[in-house]
Scaffold this active site. Structure first.
Site, PDB file in Angstrom:
ATOM      1  N   CYS A   1     -83.672 -17.249  31.698  1.00 47.88           N
ATOM      2  CA  CYS A   1     -82.669 -18.180  32.565  1.00 47.88           C
ATOM      3  C   CYS A   1     -83.116 -18.767  33.660  1.00 47.88           C
ATOM      4  O   CYS A   1     -84.332 -19.314  33.728  1.00 47.88           O
ATOM      5  CB  CYS A   1     -81.191 -17.439  32.457  1.00 47.88           C
ATOM      6  SG  CYS A   1     -80.035 -18.745  32.609  1.00 47.88           S
TER       7      CYS A   1
ATOM      8  N   GLU B   1     -80.039 -11.965  25.753  1.00 48.45           N
ATOM      9  CA  GLU B   1     -79.556 -10.658  25.918  1.00 48.45           C
ATOM     10  C   GLU B   1     -78.251 -10.443  26.020  1.00 48.45           C
ATOM     11  O   GLU B   1     -77.835  -9.253  25.972  1.00 48.45           O
ATOM     12  CB  GLU B   1     -80.409 -10.019  27.164  1.00 48.45           C
ATOM     13  CG  GLU B   1     -79.741 -10.445  28.519  1.00 48.45           C
ATOM     14  CD  GLU B   1     -80.017 -11.740  28.964  1.00 48.45           C
ATOM     15  OE1 GLU B   1     -79.361 -12.090  29.953  1.00 48.45           O
ATOM     16  OE2 GLU B   1     -80.460 -12.530  28.203  1.00 48.45           O
TER      17      GLU B   1
ATOM     18  N   LYS C   1     -71.077 -27.773  32.422  1.00 50.05           N
ATOM     19  CA  LYS C   1     -71.786 -26.415  32.619  1.00 50.05           C
ATOM     20  C   LYS C   1     -72.204 -26.500  30.994  1.00 50.05           C
ATOM     21  O   LYS C   1     -71.347 -26.740  30.063  1.00 50.05           O
ATOM     22  CB  LYS C   1     -70.844 -25.325  32.736  1.00 50.05           C
ATOM     23  CG  LYS C   1     -71.713 -23.889  32.784  1.00 50.05           C
ATOM     24  CD  LYS C   1     -70.933 -22.851  33.362  1.00 50.05           C
ATOM     25  CE  LYS C   1     -71.501 -21.415  33.131  1.00 50.05           C
ATOM     26  NZ  LYS C   1     -70.774 -20.294  33.884  1.00 50.05           N
TER      27      LYS C   1
ATOM     28  N   ARG D   1     -63.105 -15.134  34.219  1.00 52.27           N
ATOM     29  CA  ARG D   1     -63.499 -15.002  35.582  1.00 52.27           C
ATOM     30  C   ARG D   1     -62.999 -16.308  36.356  1.00 52.27           C
ATOM     31  O   ARG D   1     -62.406 -16.503  37.344  1.00 52.27           O
ATOM     32  CB  ARG D   1     -64.941 -14.565  35.891  1.00 52.27           C
ATOM     33  CG  ARG D   1     -65.247 -14.521  37.434  1.00 52.27           C
ATOM     34  CD  ARG D   1     -66.940 -14.534  37.637  1.00 52.27           C
ATOM     35  NE  ARG D   1     -67.533 -15.682  36.984  1.00 52.27           N
ATOM     36  CZ  ARG D   1     -68.762 -15.949  36.574  1.00 52.27           C
ATOM     37  NH1 ARG D   1     -69.537 -14.783  36.623  1.00 52.27           N
ATOM     38  NH2 ARG D   1     -68.844 -16.956  36.162  1.00 52.27           N
TER      39      ARG D   1
ATOM     40  N   HIS E   1     -79.381 -16.929  27.302  1.00 56.07           N
ATOM     41  CA  HIS E   1     -79.059 -15.585  27.413  1.00 56.07           C
ATOM     42  C   HIS E   1     -78.908 -15.007  26.146  1.00 56.07           C
ATOM     43  O   HIS E   1     -77.969 -14.284  25.636  1.00 56.07           O
ATOM     44  CB  HIS E   1     -77.718 -15.436  28.248  1.00 56.07           C
ATOM     45  CG  HIS E   1     -78.024 -15.687  29.738  1.00 56.07           C
ATOM     46  ND1 HIS E   1     -78.576 -14.947  30.605  1.00 56.07           N
ATOM     47  CD2 HIS E   1     -77.318 -16.765  30.606  1.00 56.07           C
ATOM     48  CE1 HIS E   1     -78.460 -15.173  31.716  1.00 56.07           C
ATOM     49  NE2 HIS E   1     -77.684 -16.343  31.889  1.00 56.07           N
TER      50      HIS E   1
ATOM     51  N   SER F   1     -75.615 -20.331  29.213  1.00 60.40           N
ATOM     52  CA  SER F   1     -74.590 -20.350  30.275  1.00 60.40           C
ATOM     53  C   SER F   1     -75.193 -20.828  31.621  1.00 60.40           C
ATOM     54  O   SER F   1     -76.012 -19.839  32.162  1.00 60.40           O
ATOM     55  CB  SER F   1     -73.868 -18.863  30.491  1.00 60.40           C
ATOM     56  OG  SER F   1     -73.009 -19.003  31.632  1.00 60.40           O
TER      57      SER F   1
END
Length: 311
Positions: A142, A237, A163, A249, A235, A192
């Site tokens: 990333c 992972e 995003k 969040r 991502h 992300s």
């Protein structure tokens, strides 16, 4: 073979519950074997979650792997206790004389800043250069991948109006690559980020091979074959609930955020998400570890002896 971690690392208990083979340090020292030395430079704010996610993938290898947790010395994380850092992490200055078969650099929540304005940029540049002589096979993830690609290849990043957020279908462009052994022609990976790299810039750099691409979010996985380096801009992972936690969040903070693409069943945040990338995450890390094992010198001191000219 299991992954070797410190006896009291919180990730060890989680991995054991999940059935990942974990070897405690006290047991590993009794075995006469040279484990692969993998370093993890963890730049993410929630270090315990990130180290668990990556240890889960590394620990699935049939090889014995010794994981060393590393942090930058010039930055004090706000979301990880000083006790945890002191107990389990070493600064780069403390390990810079060592050699590693593989070394992972994670993402970081600084992607909207110019690289040179990141407070620890100078130290990170030193680490990147150090990987040229002290690491057999680096793996950048990333923002870590964007930062390394900028430093080594001047591959620019671009800000997005919205995003890139969700689980996106990727295209396998290099079926013969050993890093993509067993991969489907297309597959899903979480994304992300507020920035991107662009295909035309990658194609203009002959040292970089594009292994995986996405029609909607652009290049996903690049290889610098001469340096045995991988650049993963997404991502892979992430665990099942990482995107959910990021979404909740941002909603709680009143930030503009869309429901993650292709993540919640029916795009309904009230329903538990389905993990549809786990198998390819394990494949990628397993292939990387296998290739590292196949090509790294038996004697760690031999790593970096033959260094080609940097781009």
């Amino acid at each position: 073979m299991p992954i070797r971690v410190p006896d009291t690392l919180p990730a060890a208990e989680t991995l054991t519950r999940e059935g990942v083979a974990v070897m405690r340090e006290t047991d590993a020292v009794r075995q006469d074997i040279r484990p692969l030395q993998i370093g993890l430079l963890n730049l993410m704010p929630n270090k315990i979650r990130t180290e668990t996610q990556l240890a889960r993938l590394i620990g699935a290898s049939p090889l014995q792997v010794e994981l060393t947790l590393v942090r930058v010395g010039g930055h004090q994380p706000k979301n990880t206790s000083a006790e945890h850092l002191i107990s389990f992490y070493q600064t780069w200055e403390e390990i810079r004389e060592r050699k590693f078969d593989g070394f992972i650099v994670t993402g970081a929540p600084v992607e909207q800043m110019p690289f040179e304005e990141v407070t620890y940029w100078d130290e990170l540049v030193g680490i990147f250069d150090w990987t040229r002589t002290n690491v057999h096979s680096p793996f950048y993830i990333c923002w870590g991948a964007m930062a390394a690609a900028w430093h080594f290849h001047r591959l620019p990043k671009y800000h997005l109006d919205q995003k890139a957020f969700g689980v996106f279908r990727q295209r396998n462009l290099a079926q013969a690559s050993p890093f993509l052994s067993g991969f489907s022609d297309d597959f899903l990976i979480p994304v992300s980020r507020w920035t991107e790299v662009r295909r035309e810039d990658v194609l203009a750099r002959p040292a970089l091979d594009m292994l995986v691409d996405c029609e909607k979010t652009g290049p996903c996985l690049l290889q610098d074959a001469a340096r045995r380096s991988l650049y993963m801009f997404n991502h892979v992972e992430y665990d099942s609930f990482s995107l959910k936690e990021e979404y909740e969040r941002d909603v709680s903070q009143g930030l503009p955020i869309a429901v993650p693409h292709n993540y919640f069943p029916g795009d309904d945040p009230a329903r538990p998400p389905l993990n549809r990338w786990r198998s390819h995450a394990h494949l990628l890390f397993g292939n990387w570890i296998n290739q590292t094992y196949q090509t790294t010198p038996f004697a760690l001191d031999e790593i970096g002896r033959q260094v080609t000219t940097a781009i």
